[in-house]
Design a protein around this motif. Sequence first.
Motif, PDB file in Angstrom:
ATOM      1  N   GLU A 109      -5.330   8.960  -3.063  1.00 14.45           N
ATOM      2  CA  GLU A 109      -6.335   7.902  -3.211  1.00 14.45           C
ATOM      3  C   GLU A 109      -6.590   7.281  -1.842  1.00 14.45           C
ATOM      4  O   GLU A 109      -5.644   6.871  -1.164  1.00 14.45           O
ATOM      5  CB  GLU A 109      -5.831   6.830  -4.185  1.00 14.45           C
ATOM      6  N   PRO A 110      -7.843   7.211  -1.413  1.00 13.54           N
ATOM      7  CA  PRO A 110      -8.131   6.569  -0.121  1.00 13.54           C
ATOM      8  C   PRO A 110      -7.759   5.086  -0.164  1.00 13.54           C
ATOM      9  O   PRO A 110      -7.936   4.414  -1.189  1.00 13.54           O
ATOM     10  CB  PRO A 110      -9.640   6.735   0.048  1.00 13.54           C
ATOM     11  N   ARG A 111      -7.238   4.602   0.924  1.00 11.13           N
ATOM     12  CA  ARG A 111      -6.798   3.206   0.993  1.00 11.13           C
ATOM     13  C   ARG A 111      -7.921   2.239   0.606  1.00 11.13           C
ATOM     14  O   ARG A 111      -7.691   1.271  -0.115  1.00 11.13           O
ATOM     15  CB  ARG A 111      -6.281   2.903   2.398  1.00 11.13           C
ATOM     16  N   ASP A 112      -9.133   2.514   1.038  1.00  9.47           N
ATOM     17  CA  ASP A 112     -10.235   1.587   0.745  1.00  9.47           C
ATOM     18  C   ASP A 112     -10.717   1.670  -0.706  1.00  9.47           C
ATOM     19  O   ASP A 112     -11.506   0.853  -1.152  1.00  9.47           O
ATOM     20  CB  ASP A 112     -11.401   1.782   1.713  1.00  9.47           C
ATOM     21  N   ALA A 113     -10.228   2.633  -1.477  1.00  4.91           N
ATOM     22  CA  ALA A 113     -10.584   2.736  -2.897  1.00  4.91           C
ATOM     23  C   ALA A 113      -9.605   1.975  -3.788  1.00  4.91           C
ATOM     24  O   ALA A 113      -9.867   1.773  -4.970  1.00  4.91           O
ATOM     25  CB  ALA A 113     -10.633   4.196  -3.326  1.00  4.91           C
ATOM     26  N   CYS A 114      -8.491   1.561  -3.222  1.00  4.85           N
ATOM     27  CA  CYS A 114      -7.463   0.851  -4.002  1.00  4.85           C
ATOM     28  C   CYS A 114      -7.829  -0.629  -4.090  1.00  4.85           C
ATOM     29  O   CYS A 114      -7.857  -1.338  -3.084  1.00  4.85           O
ATOM     30  CB  CYS A 114      -6.095   1.018  -3.344  1.00  4.85           C
ATOM     31  N   TRP A 131       0.807  -1.209   0.000  1.00  2.00           N
ATOM     32  CA  TRP A 131       0.000   0.000   0.000  1.00  2.00           C
ATOM     33  C   TRP A 131       0.845   1.266   0.000  1.00  2.00           C
ATOM     34  O   TRP A 131       0.611   2.185  -0.782  1.00  2.00           O
ATOM     35  CB  TRP A 131      -0.989   0.018   1.165  1.00  2.00           C
TER      36      TRP A 131
END
Length: 149
Positions: free
Chosen positions: A44-49, A19
């Motif tokens: 970019e938000p972590r949960d969008a990756c 990440w």
Amino acid sequence: MQRIPVPNITLRQATESDWDFLAAVHETCMRDYAVQTWGTWLPEPRDACRLEIHQIIQSDDGEIGCIAVAEEPDALMLEKLYILPTHQGRGIGTLLLKRLIDSAHASGKPIRLRVLRVNPARQIYERNGFKVDRSTEERHFMSYWPLER
């Protein structure tokens, strides 16, 4: 001008431990274009990756970027092709695009992508047969069709 030979390039599946690297590559490759386009940078938000579609690009020099391709029912979606600036201009992007184009031919699916208008990466896509389908104020939407349309 002497051309630098293309290094040995391999891909490996991204994992949760990648990440920080993915976020750093994304910011290094896209921050200036985002600021030019929107006046600000939002990471970019972590949960969008979506890690399942990301691969880490590796060369003899280590990890040098990432590629993210989502296989949709009707197309291969090239979400990201980021190569760290110190490794750009060596033919790595072209090599990876040719591999993706081979996959498109094998599957019979087009490749679709979007690129910010201010990003000169549009040129590499056009050199490899991609066409602009439509444009907005911010982006070009491009595609490569392996079969006659």
